[in-house]
Scaffold this motif. Structure first.
Motif, PDB file in Angstrom:
ATOM      1  N   ARG A 120      -1.507  -2.771 -13.744  1.00  0.00           N
ATOM      2  CA  ARG A 120      -2.781  -2.048 -13.859  1.00  0.00           C
ATOM      3  C   ARG A 120      -2.552  -0.623 -14.330  1.00  0.00           C
ATOM      4  O   ARG A 120      -3.282  -0.102 -15.174  1.00  0.00           O
ATOM      5  CB  ARG A 120      -3.520  -2.059 -12.517  1.00  0.00           C
ATOM      6  CG  ARG A 120      -4.102  -3.412 -12.158  1.00  0.00           C
ATOM      7  CD  ARG A 120      -4.968  -3.352 -10.914  1.00  0.00           C
ATOM      8  NE  ARG A 120      -4.333  -2.801  -9.736  1.00  0.00           N
ATOM      9  CZ  ARG A 120      -3.547  -3.469  -8.905  1.00  0.00           C
ATOM     10  NH1 ARG A 120      -3.293  -4.746  -9.130  1.00  0.00           N
ATOM     11  NH2 ARG A 120      -3.031  -2.885  -7.841  1.00  0.00           N
ATOM     12  N   ALA A 121      -1.535   0.022 -13.796  1.00  0.00           N
ATOM     13  CA  ALA A 121      -1.237   1.396 -14.178  1.00  0.00           C
ATOM     14  C   ALA A 121      -0.852   1.470 -15.652  1.00  0.00           C
ATOM     15  O   ALA A 121      -1.183   2.445 -16.336  1.00  0.00           O
ATOM     16  CB  ALA A 121      -0.117   1.962 -13.311  1.00  0.00           C
ATOM     17  N   GLN A 159      -1.403   4.533  -7.257  1.00  0.00           N
ATOM     18  CA  GLN A 159      -2.835   4.294  -7.074  1.00  0.00           C
ATOM     19  C   GLN A 159      -3.620   5.602  -7.114  1.00  0.00           C
ATOM     20  O   GLN A 159      -4.732   5.659  -7.647  1.00  0.00           O
ATOM     21  CB  GLN A 159      -3.090   3.556  -5.748  1.00  0.00           C
ATOM     22  CG  GLN A 159      -4.501   3.069  -5.593  1.00  0.00           C
ATOM     23  CD  GLN A 159      -4.909   2.106  -6.696  1.00  0.00           C
ATOM     24  OE1 GLN A 159      -4.230   1.128  -6.980  1.00  0.00           O
ATOM     25  NE2 GLN A 159      -6.024   2.388  -7.339  1.00  0.00           N
ATOM     26  N   GLU A 160      -3.040   6.675  -6.583  1.00  0.00           N
ATOM     27  CA  GLU A 160      -3.700   7.988  -6.629  1.00  0.00           C
ATOM     28  C   GLU A 160      -3.867   8.461  -8.072  1.00  0.00           C
ATOM     29  O   GLU A 160      -4.898   9.046  -8.427  1.00  0.00           O
ATOM     30  CB  GLU A 160      -2.918   9.006  -5.805  1.00  0.00           C
ATOM     31  CG  GLU A 160      -3.059   8.791  -4.311  1.00  0.00           C
ATOM     32  CD  GLU A 160      -2.142   9.667  -3.482  1.00  0.00           C
ATOM     33  OE1 GLU A 160      -1.357  10.473  -4.055  1.00  0.00           O
ATOM     34  OE2 GLU A 160      -2.189   9.550  -2.242  1.00  0.00           O
ATOM     35  N   ASN A 217     -10.025   7.288 -12.712  1.00  0.00           N
ATOM     36  CA  ASN A 217     -11.328   6.688 -12.381  1.00  0.00           C
ATOM     37  C   ASN A 217     -12.364   7.728 -11.995  1.00  0.00           C
ATOM     38  O   ASN A 217     -13.532   7.628 -12.374  1.00  0.00           O
ATOM     39  CB  ASN A 217     -11.189   5.672 -11.243  1.00  0.00           C
ATOM     40  CG  ASN A 217     -10.595   4.372 -11.697  1.00  0.00           C
ATOM     41  OD1 ASN A 217     -10.679   4.016 -12.862  1.00  0.00           O
ATOM     42  ND2 ASN A 217      -9.989   3.657 -10.775  1.00  0.00           N
ATOM     43  N   LYS A 237       0.835  -1.209   0.000  1.00  0.00           N
ATOM     44  CA  LYS A 237       0.000   0.000   0.000  1.00  0.00           C
ATOM     45  C   LYS A 237       0.871   1.261   0.000  1.00  0.00           C
ATOM     46  O   LYS A 237       0.628   2.193  -0.766  1.00  0.00           O
ATOM     47  CB  LYS A 237      -0.918  -0.016   1.226  1.00  0.00           C
ATOM     48  CG  LYS A 237      -1.871   1.152   1.296  1.00  0.00           C
ATOM     49  CD  LYS A 237      -2.776   1.043   2.515  1.00  0.00           C
ATOM     50  CE  LYS A 237      -3.676   2.247   2.621  1.00  0.00           C
ATOM     51  NZ  LYS A 237      -4.526   2.174   3.814  1.00  0.00           N
ATOM     52  N   CYS A 254       5.759   4.381 -12.482  1.00  0.00           N
ATOM     53  CA  CYS A 254       6.010   2.949 -12.734  1.00  0.00           C
ATOM     54  C   CYS A 254       7.512   2.666 -12.722  1.00  0.00           C
ATOM     55  O   CYS A 254       7.955   1.639 -12.189  1.00  0.00           O
ATOM     56  CB  CYS A 254       5.398   2.516 -14.065  1.00  0.00           C
ATOM     57  SG  CYS A 254       3.600   2.370 -14.032  1.00  0.00           S
ATOM     58  N   THR A 278       2.851   1.677  -3.393  1.00  0.00           N
ATOM     59  CA  THR A 278       2.031   1.928  -4.588  1.00  0.00           C
ATOM     60  C   THR A 278       1.058   3.094  -4.430  1.00  0.00           C
ATOM     61  O   THR A 278       0.281   3.371  -5.336  1.00  0.00           O
ATOM     62  CB  THR A 278       1.229   0.670  -4.971  1.00  0.00           C
ATOM     63  OG1 THR A 278       0.346   0.325  -3.897  1.00  0.00           O
ATOM     64  CG2 THR A 278       2.145  -0.495  -5.284  1.00  0.00           C
ATOM     65  N   GLN A 279       1.097   3.768  -3.301  1.00  0.00           N
ATOM     66  CA  GLN A 279       0.119   4.825  -3.020  1.00  0.00           C
ATOM     67  C   GLN A 279       0.098   5.916  -4.094  1.00  0.00           C
ATOM     68  O   GLN A 279      -0.974   6.291  -4.581  1.00  0.00           O
ATOM     69  CB  GLN A 279       0.377   5.448  -1.654  1.00  0.00           C
ATOM     70  CG  GLN A 279      -0.658   6.498  -1.284  1.00  0.00           C
ATOM     71  CD  GLN A 279      -0.448   7.036   0.120  1.00  0.00           C
ATOM     72  OE1 GLN A 279       0.431   6.582   0.846  1.00  0.00           O
ATOM     73  NE2 GLN A 279      -1.259   7.993   0.487  1.00  0.00           N
ATOM     74  N   CYS A 313       0.265  -3.721  -9.383  1.00  0.00           N
ATOM     75  CA  CYS A 313      -0.133  -2.310  -9.486  1.00  0.00           C
ATOM     76  C   CYS A 313       0.490  -1.672 -10.717  1.00  0.00           C
ATOM     77  O   CYS A 313      -0.164  -0.901 -11.420  1.00  0.00           O
ATOM     78  CB  CYS A 313       0.268  -1.558  -8.223  1.00  0.00           C
ATOM     79  SG  CYS A 313      -0.394   0.119  -8.152  1.00  0.00           S
ATOM     80  N   ILE A 347      -4.171   6.507 -10.691  1.00  0.00           N
ATOM     81  CA  ILE A 347      -5.236   5.667 -11.250  1.00  0.00           C
ATOM     82  C   ILE A 347      -6.597   6.163 -10.757  1.00  0.00           C
ATOM     83  O   ILE A 347      -7.556   6.240 -11.530  1.00  0.00           O
ATOM     84  CB  ILE A 347      -5.004   4.184 -10.870  1.00  0.00           C
ATOM     85  CG1 ILE A 347      -3.749   3.659 -11.561  1.00  0.00           C
ATOM     86  CG2 ILE A 347      -6.212   3.330 -11.226  1.00  0.00           C
ATOM     87  CD1 ILE A 347      -3.287   2.301 -11.056  1.00  0.00           C
ATOM     88  N   ASP A 348      -6.662   6.532  -9.485  1.00  0.00           N
ATOM     89  CA  ASP A 348      -7.913   7.041  -8.919  1.00  0.00           C
ATOM     90  C   ASP A 348      -8.349   8.342  -9.585  1.00  0.00           C
ATOM     91  O   ASP A 348      -9.548   8.586  -9.745  1.00  0.00           O
ATOM     92  CB  ASP A 348      -7.781   7.238  -7.409  1.00  0.00           C
ATOM     93  CG  ASP A 348      -7.676   5.923  -6.651  1.00  0.00           C
ATOM     94  OD1 ASP A 348      -8.000   4.869  -7.231  1.00  0.00           O
ATOM     95  OD2 ASP A 348      -7.250   5.955  -5.471  1.00  0.00           O
TER      96      ASP A 348
END
Length: 173
Positions: free
Chosen positions: A145-146, A31-32, A38, A24, A72, A27-28, A142, A34-35
């Motif tokens: 996905r990114a 992930q942000e 989204n 977590k 990445c 990758t935070q 992650c 990606i968010d």
């Protein structure tokens, strides 16, 4: 030692939490990003028709197209560090098992039993190594996905560029 001790059980449980937290944490930032994608892309069905709304302008798309691969790349460097550590830890574990096996030579039991006893002697280190491998897989997942999100951003940019959406040459941004 033929059974897992209470301390080893507690270690395994705490290392599981550690692995989740480490993935977590690492990758935070990705992930942000990606968010962001989204939250700014809305797809819904209204009266049987698919309606989409992309609330990302040219500048935001360009920023995402630069930032996602950069993040990445940073994560890939972290993966390389984990992999390097694990490779040497694997070699050390193999050597420790061999040493334990040599200590058990001539004792009661079949060779397979002695091997199992030797492996149990280094269980803590094996668990830590397994946790690192889980962290590696989590971070790699992650990144994968990114990469798909990045490809989507790139396709939208390419489409907009072909349609003249950039530089106010046509269409809306």
């Amino acid at each position: 030692m033929e059974e897992i001790t209470q301390e080893q059980s507690e270690l395994i449980a705490s290392l599981e939490l550690y692995a989740l937290e480490e993935v977590k944490k690492e990758t935070q930032a990705l992930q942000e990003l990606i968010d962001v994608v989204n939250s700014l892309v809305d797809i819904r069905v209204i009266n049987g028709a698919v309606i989409s709304d992309i609330k990302l302008g040219a500048f935001e798309l360009e920023a995402l197209a630069m930032r996602i691969p950069a993040e990445c790349s940073r994560l890939q460097c972290r993966l390389n560090q984990y992999n390097t550590r694990n490779m040497f830890r694997d070699m050390q574990l193999d050597a420790q098992v061999t040493i334990e096996l040599s200590r058990l030579a001539g004792t009661k039991g079949a060779a397979e039993e002695r091997k199992r006893k030797a492996e149990m002697a280094v269980l803590d280190e094996r668990v830590q190594n397994a946790v690192n491998k889980l962290i590696i897989r989590g971070i790699q997942g992650c990144i994968d996905r990114a990469d798909k999100v990045y490809e989507g951003v790139k396709k939208v940019m390419d489409y907009r560029s072909k349609e003249g959406w950039f530089d106010r040459k046509g269409g809306q941004p």
